[in-house]
Design a protein around this motif. Structure first.
Motif, PDB file in Angstrom:
ATOM      1  N   TYR A 374     -42.683  69.046  26.067  1.00 27.46           N
ATOM      2  CA  TYR A 374     -43.709  68.485  26.937  1.00 27.46           C
ATOM      3  C   TYR A 374     -43.988  69.430  28.094  1.00 27.46           C
ATOM      4  N   GLU A 375     -45.164  69.278  28.674  1.00 25.10           N
ATOM      5  CA  GLU A 375     -45.533  70.103  29.817  1.00 25.10           C
ATOM      6  C   GLU A 375     -44.551  69.870  30.968  1.00 25.10           C
ATOM      7  N   PRO A 376     -44.159  70.931  31.666  1.00 30.98           N
ATOM      8  CA  PRO A 376     -43.161  70.782  32.738  1.00 30.98           C
ATOM      9  C   PRO A 376     -43.748  70.266  34.042  1.00 30.98           C
ATOM     10  N   ILE A 377     -44.685  69.323  33.968  1.00 32.92           N
ATOM     11  CA  ILE A 377     -45.231  68.675  35.158  1.00 32.92           C
ATOM     12  C   ILE A 377     -44.825  67.212  35.077  1.00 32.92           C
ATOM     13  N   VAL A 378     -44.017  66.778  36.001  1.00 34.28           N
ATOM     14  CA  VAL A 378     -43.391  65.476  35.896  1.00 34.28           C
ATOM     15  C   VAL A 378     -43.756  64.636  37.121  1.00 34.28           C
ATOM     16  N   TYR A 379     -44.073  63.398  36.900  1.00 34.15           N
ATOM     17  CA  TYR A 379     -44.333  62.474  37.996  1.00 34.15           C
ATOM     18  C   TYR A 379     -43.218  61.432  37.988  1.00 34.15           C
ATOM     19  N   ARG A 380     -42.391  61.443  39.010  1.00 34.87           N
ATOM     20  CA  ARG A 380     -41.260  60.530  39.051  1.00 34.87           C
ATOM     21  C   ARG A 380     -41.165  59.883  40.427  1.00 34.87           C
ATOM     22  N   HIS A 381     -40.600  58.690  40.432  1.00 36.07           N
ATOM     23  CA  HIS A 381     -40.260  58.010  41.681  1.00 36.07           C
ATOM     24  C   HIS A 381     -41.465  57.896  42.622  1.00 36.07           C
ATOM     25  N   LEU A 382     -42.634  57.620  42.100  1.00 37.75           N
ATOM     26  CA  LEU A 382     -43.847  57.388  42.878  1.00 37.75           C
ATOM     27  C   LEU A 382     -44.336  58.612  43.632  1.00 37.75           C
ATOM     28  N   ALA A 383     -43.866  59.793  43.262  1.00 32.99           N
ATOM     29  CA  ALA A 383     -44.378  61.005  43.898  1.00 32.99           C
ATOM     30  C   ALA A 383     -45.825  61.207  43.472  1.00 32.99           C
ATOM     31  N   LEU A 384     -46.699  61.599  44.435  1.00 32.76           N
ATOM     32  CA  LEU A 384     -48.115  61.757  44.158  1.00 32.76           C
ATOM     33  C   LEU A 384     -48.466  63.191  43.787  1.00 32.76           C
ATOM     34  N   LEU A 385     -47.484  64.072  43.807  1.00 29.14           N
ATOM     35  CA  LEU A 385     -47.726  65.476  43.488  1.00 29.14           C
ATOM     36  C   LEU A 385     -46.738  65.929  42.416  1.00 29.14           C
ATOM     37  N   PRO A 386     -47.124  66.912  41.599  1.00 28.78           N
ATOM     38  CA  PRO A 386     -46.235  67.360  40.514  1.00 28.78           C
ATOM     39  C   PRO A 386     -45.059  68.182  41.040  1.00 28.78           C
ATOM     40  N   GLY A 430     -32.044  63.316  45.338  1.00 24.61           N
ATOM     41  CA  GLY A 430     -31.797  62.643  46.608  1.00 24.61           C
ATOM     42  C   GLY A 430     -33.073  62.321  47.361  1.00 24.61           C
ATOM     43  N   ILE A 431     -34.150  63.054  47.062  1.00 25.96           N
ATOM     44  CA  ILE A 431     -35.430  62.856  47.751  1.00 25.96           C
ATOM     45  C   ILE A 431     -36.419  62.265  46.747  1.00 25.96           C
ATOM     46  N   THR A 432     -36.885  61.057  47.015  1.00 27.12           N
ATOM     47  CA  THR A 432     -37.776  60.358  46.084  1.00 27.12           C
ATOM     48  C   THR A 432     -38.871  59.630  46.846  1.00 27.12           C
ATOM     49  N   GLY A 433     -39.798  59.044  46.095  1.00 27.79           N
ATOM     50  CA  GLY A 433     -40.825  58.179  46.649  1.00 27.79           C
ATOM     51  C   GLY A 433     -41.734  58.851  47.649  1.00 27.79           C
ATOM     52  N   SER A 434     -42.110  58.118  48.706  1.00 26.62           N
ATOM     53  CA  SER A 434     -43.029  58.638  49.716  1.00 26.62           C
ATOM     54  C   SER A 434     -42.427  59.817  50.474  1.00 26.62           C
ATOM     55  N   LEU A 436     -40.537  62.067  49.183  1.00 28.53           N
ATOM     56  CA  LEU A 436     -40.741  63.212  48.309  1.00 28.53           C
ATOM     57  C   LEU A 436     -42.165  63.743  48.424  1.00 28.53           C
ATOM     58  N   THR A 437     -43.134  62.825  48.489  1.00 32.12           N
ATOM     59  CA  THR A 437     -44.538  63.244  48.626  1.00 32.12           C
ATOM     60  C   THR A 437     -44.753  64.028  49.911  1.00 32.12           C
ATOM     61  N   MET A 438     -44.139  63.577  51.002  1.00 31.01           N
ATOM     62  CA  MET A 438     -44.285  64.283  52.285  1.00 31.01           C
ATOM     63  C   MET A 438     -43.664  65.679  52.220  1.00 31.01           C
ATOM     64  N   PHE A 439     -42.490  65.784  51.595  1.00 38.33           N
ATOM     65  CA  PHE A 439     -41.851  67.099  51.474  1.00 38.33           C
ATOM     66  C   PHE A 439     -42.665  68.025  50.564  1.00 38.33           C
ATOM     67  N   LEU A 440     -43.245  67.456  49.512  1.00 39.82           N
ATOM     68  CA  LEU A 440     -44.081  68.270  48.628  1.00 39.82           C
ATOM     69  C   LEU A 440     -45.301  68.809  49.376  1.00 39.82           C
ATOM     70  N   LEU A 441     -45.911  67.971  50.234  1.00 40.08           N
ATOM     71  CA  LEU A 441     -47.043  68.435  51.037  1.00 40.08           C
ATOM     72  C   LEU A 441     -46.613  69.561  51.977  1.00 40.08           C
ATOM     73  N   TYR A 442     -45.466  69.371  52.611  1.00 39.09           N
ATOM     74  CA  TYR A 442     -44.928  70.400  53.503  1.00 39.09           C
ATOM     75  C   TYR A 442     -44.671  71.695  52.739  1.00 39.09           C
ATOM     76  N   ASP A 443     -44.192  71.550  51.527  1.00 43.81           N
ATOM     77  CA  ASP A 443     -43.922  72.703  50.664  1.00 43.81           C
ATOM     78  C   ASP A 443     -45.220  73.409  50.294  1.00 43.81           C
ATOM     79  N   TYR A 444     -46.168  72.660  49.741  1.00 41.81           N
ATOM     80  CA  TYR A 444     -47.411  73.274  49.255  1.00 41.81           C
ATOM     81  C   TYR A 444     -48.251  73.871  50.379  1.00 41.81           C
ATOM     82  N   LEU A 445     -48.301  73.187  51.530  1.00 37.81           N
ATOM     83  CA  LEU A 445     -49.220  73.603  52.594  1.00 37.81           C
ATOM     84  C   LEU A 445     -48.657  74.702  53.502  1.00 37.81           C
ATOM     85  N   SER A 446     -47.321  74.836  53.568  1.00 39.94           N
ATOM     86  CA  SER A 446     -46.793  75.802  54.538  1.00 39.94           C
ATOM     87  C   SER A 446     -45.570  76.570  54.059  1.00 39.94           C
ATOM     88  N   ASP A 447     -45.114  76.298  52.819  1.00 38.83           N
ATOM     89  CA  ASP A 447     -43.892  76.934  52.324  1.00 38.83           C
ATOM     90  C   ASP A 447     -42.761  76.713  53.315  1.00 38.83           C
TER      91      ASP A 447
END
Length: 558
Positions: A374-386, A430-434, A436-447
């Motif tokens: 399967y494609e390695p893009i996974v949506y888990r624990h209500l995360a809104l980003l891959p 350890g990081i899930t749900g909302s 996780l979404t906030m950390f993903l945004l922080y990751d994508y937008l500013s590394d």
């Protein structure tokens, strides 16, 4: 006195030696007792062709005692049968089997005793039978197996004892059988296996004791079997595995103890097996892995005890399954400055006295394997980003330890890097749900606060987007009176003014542009929408400006 001189000069040679040999052990030993200083020379004898010996199934010298003079089997051909020197006692002179040819039968020197003269097996050719030097005792003379060739039988030097002379297996060639030196003891001379070739049998030096001379395995080629130096003890001399090639079998030095000399694995190449240095002890010296090449196996230095320095800067560990220094105690310096790997380096519970050199390592972590292709893009624990989850659950704690070591070394750049990977490796665990979404945004937008480019591009993009929205709102509010493209320039001015609200001139520019674009609009929803747009742009713009400022701070922080 004249009888003593004759005894010293007497040589038992060729046919005479063969005849006496055929009379058996007792007759031979009686002659030696009567001629203790004699030489014995079987050089050039071909036991398979000699009429007296060609029908022998075994050339058996077991229990024979040789005089104190020189003993020569130079170029001797023993035929296809077995050869036994089991428990044979050689005198104090040199013993030479140089160029001797043994057949495919078993060859045994088990429990043989050599004197203090040189023991030479250079160029000897052993067949495919087993070869045993188990519990053999060599004296203090030089022992050499230079360019000797062993067949596919097992070769056994277990519990052999070498004296203080040099021991050389330089350029020897071993076959596919097992080669073991377990519990062998070497004296104070140099020991060299340089240029030796092992094939596919296991090679074990478990519990071997080396003296204080230098030990070299430089240029050795091991086969695909296991290579073990388990609990080996090295003395004070230098130990070299430079340019040694290990194949795909496991390699272990677990429990080995090195003395005060340096240990070098420079330009060594390890295959696909496990590389185990767990519980190794190193006194004072320095151990180098520069620029060693390692395969996809696990590399373990857990619970090592090093009083000296370790330089672990291999040329390639990109495919290593794990690099484990957990529980290590290192009194000297540790350098992993140029490591590039896709697996986390585990330094948890380690004790490192000096600052660690971590200036240039590129340490990542393996992502979780996705089954069924399967494609390695996974949506888990209500995360809104891959995202992709780390393969190892303990990766975050490993990066946390690296982060602390970087902080102790006052390396802010690497501390940020390890902090980012600590969080990234905890995605979906350890990081899930909302959160996780906030950390993903922080990751994508500013590394994680390390990129100026990402938030700057985001700020520019949203400035343009809001300019388009302001112009569209103007058209909606004033109908045909407003031209979308004509209003785009003032809309851009309005967007920039709200992107940079701290600029004093922005207030005046914003008021003038709003009056120009919207005038006396009779639609109340226009004003409401405009308010929400300006508020949201202020929040988004402030966020991007904060990320830019954070990146600048991190970049120029000393």
């Amino acid at each position: 006195m004249s009888n003593d001189n004759q005894s010293e000069k007497k040589t038992l040679y060729n046919l005479e030696a063969i005849k006496l040999f055929l009379q058996g052990k007792d007759a031979w030993n009686a002659w030696v007792k009567a001629n203790p200083e004699a030489n014995v020379d079987f050089s050039g004898v071909d036991f398979s062709l000699c009429p007296l010996t060609k029908d022998l199934e075994e050339n058996d010298f077991s229990g024979f005692e040789f005089p104190k003079g020189k003993v020569a089997f130079y170029g001797t051909k023993f035929g296809g049968g077995s050869v036994a020197f089991y428990g044979t006692k050689f005198g104090g002179g040199s013993v030479s089997f140089r160029g001797a040819q043994f057949g495919d039968g078993n060859v045994s020197f088990r429990e043989a005793q050599f004197g203090n003269g040189a023991v030479v097996f250079s160029g000897a050719n052993f067949g495919d039978g087993d070869v045993s030097f188990r519990e053999t005792q060599f004296g203090n003379g030089k022992v050499t197996f230079y360019q000797s060739q062993f067949g596919d039988g097992d070769v056994d030097f277990r519990e052999a004892q070498f004296g203080d002379g040099d021991a050389s297996f330089f350029a020897a060639q071993f076959g596919d059988g097992k080669v073991t030196f377990n519990k062998a003891r070497f004296g104070g001379g140099n020991v060299t296996f340089g240029g030796t070739q092992f094939r596919d049998g296991d090679v074990t030096f478990g519990g071997v004791q080396f003296g204080d001379g230098g030990v070299t395995f430089s240029g050795v080629q091991f086969g695909y079997g296991i290579v073990s130096f388990f609990a080996a003890q090295f003395g004070e001399g230098r130990v070299s595995f430079d340019k040694t090639q290990f194949r795909d079998g496991d390699v272990t030095f677990s429990g080995a103890r090195f003395g005060g000399g340096d240990v070098s694995f420079m330009d060594a190449q390890f295959g696909d097996g496990i590389l185990d240095f767990s519980k190794v002890e190193l006194k004072r010296g320095r151990i180098d892995f520069l620029p060693t090449k390692c395969g996809p196996g696990k590399i373990g230095f857990c619970s090592v005890n090093f009083d000296g320095d370790i330089v672990f800067n291999p040329a390639d560990v990109s495919e290593a399954a794990a690099i484990d220094f957990s529980g290590a105690k290192i009194e000297g310096a540790l350098s992993i400055g140029n490591v590039e790997t896709n697996c986390v380096v585990d330094l948890r519970l380690s004790s490192i006295k000096h600052s660690i050199d971590i200036d240039n390592p590129k340490i990542g972590f393996k992502k979780e394997h996705i089954e069924n292709g399967y494609e390695p893009i996974v949506y888990r624990h209500l995360a809104l980003l891959p995202y992709r989850r780390a393969a190892k659950h303990d990766a975050p704690s490993c990066f946390r330890r690296l982060k602390k070591l970087a902080k102790d070394a006052e390396n802010h750049e690497k501390m940020l890097d390890f902090f980012a990977k600590e969080i990234q490796s905890d995605y979906g665990r350890g990081i899930t749900g909302s959160t996780l979404t906030m950390f993903l945004l922080y990751d994508y937008l500013s590394d994680y606060g390390r990129s100026i480019k990402r938030p700057a591009l985001g700020l520019a993009a949203f400035t343009v987007i809001y300019a388009l929205l302001y112009s569209m709102l103007s058209v909606a509010g004033q109908g045909d009176l407003a031209d979308f493209w004509g209003g785009l320039a003032p809309a851009m001015t309005l967007s920039i003014a709200h992107t940079l609200p701290f600029n004093f001139g922005s207030r005046f520019a914003s008021a003038d542009v709003i009056n120009y674009l919207y005038g006396e609009s009779s639609y109340s929803w226009i004003n409401t929408t405009l308010h929400w747009l300006t508020i949201s742009q202020g929040i988004i713009g402030g966020m991007f400006l904060f990320l830019i400022g954070l990146a600048l701070r991190n970049k120029f922080r000393s």
